[in-house]
Enzyme design. Sequence first.
Site, short mmCIF file in Angstrom:
data_model
loop_
_atom_site.label_atom_id
_atom_site.label_comp_id
_atom_site.label_asym_id
_atom_site.label_seq_id
_atom_site.Cartn_x
_atom_site.Cartn_y
_atom_site.Cartn_z
N HIS A 192 0.79 -1.25 0.00
CA HIS A 192 0.00 0.00 0.00
C HIS A 192 0.82 1.30 0.00
O HIS A 192 0.70 2.12 -0.90
CB HIS A 192 -0.93 0.04 1.21
O1 RIB Z 1 -4.65 -0.01 4.97
C1 RIB Z 1 -3.31 0.02 4.63
C2 RIB Z 1 -2.51 0.76 5.66
O2 RIB Z 1 -2.65 0.07 6.89
C3 RIB Z 1 -1.04 0.83 5.34
O3 RIB Z 1 -0.53 2.06 5.74
C4 RIB Z 1 -0.46 -0.32 6.10
O4 RIB Z 1 0.84 -0.04 6.56
C5 RIB Z 1 -1.44 -0.60 7.23
O5 RIB Z 1 -1.04 -0.09 8.41
#
Ligand code: RIB
Length: 324
Positions: free
Chosen positions: A241
Amino acid sequence: MKRKIIIDCDPGVDDALAILLALNHPEIEVEALCSVTGNGLIEHTTANALKILKLCGREDIPVYRGCNESLSQEVPETVDAFGDDGLGGYAHLVETTQQPEQEHAVDFLVRYAREHSGEFTLFIIGPCTNIAQALRKDPEFVHHVKEVLIMGGTKGFGNASPVAEYNFWADAQAAQEVLAAGFKKVTMIGLNVTHPIALEADIREMLRIFATDLSTFIYKITQVGVDEAWQSAGRLVAPMHDVLTVAYFIDPTLLEVIPAHIDVVTEGIAEGESVVDLYGKYHQGQCNAHYAATVDVARFNELFLTTVFPEFKDEIIQYIKENK
Ligand code: RIB
Ligand code: CA
């Protein structure tokens, strides 16, 4: 001249990859890392931030420990998708003597912003608590930041609830305050575009074959993500992500972004949901952010891999051209 950035993060495997990408890009100057509770409690995310700097030989970059509690003064439920240590069970592979700075992350953000007004881009790739606290502490903070890139929110599906993405869900009030603050430019890079860039098994295998210290580290820390994705969805991929925020900063053509008015639901069954009003249709055309709508996955892969592993540039480009 290099472009200055601050990364507010909760490392976290995908935070680690985002930091690695930034550290390996010749035109980016990482001024500091700020930690927040998210993928682990604050002591783990702070320690992991320090470990990533050590791995890259960049212990000159300061790490500021931030908030453990959300604005509602509760410790958010932490993510367990990246293992108990936040780095897929491999945090122990890196040891460092670097310590976090004495100054709290919120105080640092306020001070740095005044000293470098208009000069830096702020990445928020964990829960938004530190930034909301900085906004509350200094009403001028909002005017000092050149641009804000957030990994958070979503449109259509969630990962913390049916409608909410984790970072916004963990401190929904903070996310809402950040979006409503009036920053000059905010881009929400949410699950709808970060889900498709997950590290695919064949590319991960390429990293194993490269067999450098860095590629081996990435191969290892992403194993837990693959295991989780396989068990939950029958997919052989690892989440990436946060990396997309840095990739977009390097090459803005990777994402199609649309002006929008974005609010975050702060209570009730949809807590943490990002309500994205494209073009501000329901807000008299007023937009407070840009919404990332689509992503070019093949070009993202090429940018990420060739930046972090320039020594394998030809092989990477050839493989992606023939297979993606
Ligand atoms: O939903 C994705 C996010 O949540 C990202 O920042 C990942 O590191 C998790 O913490
Ligand atoms: Ca994160």
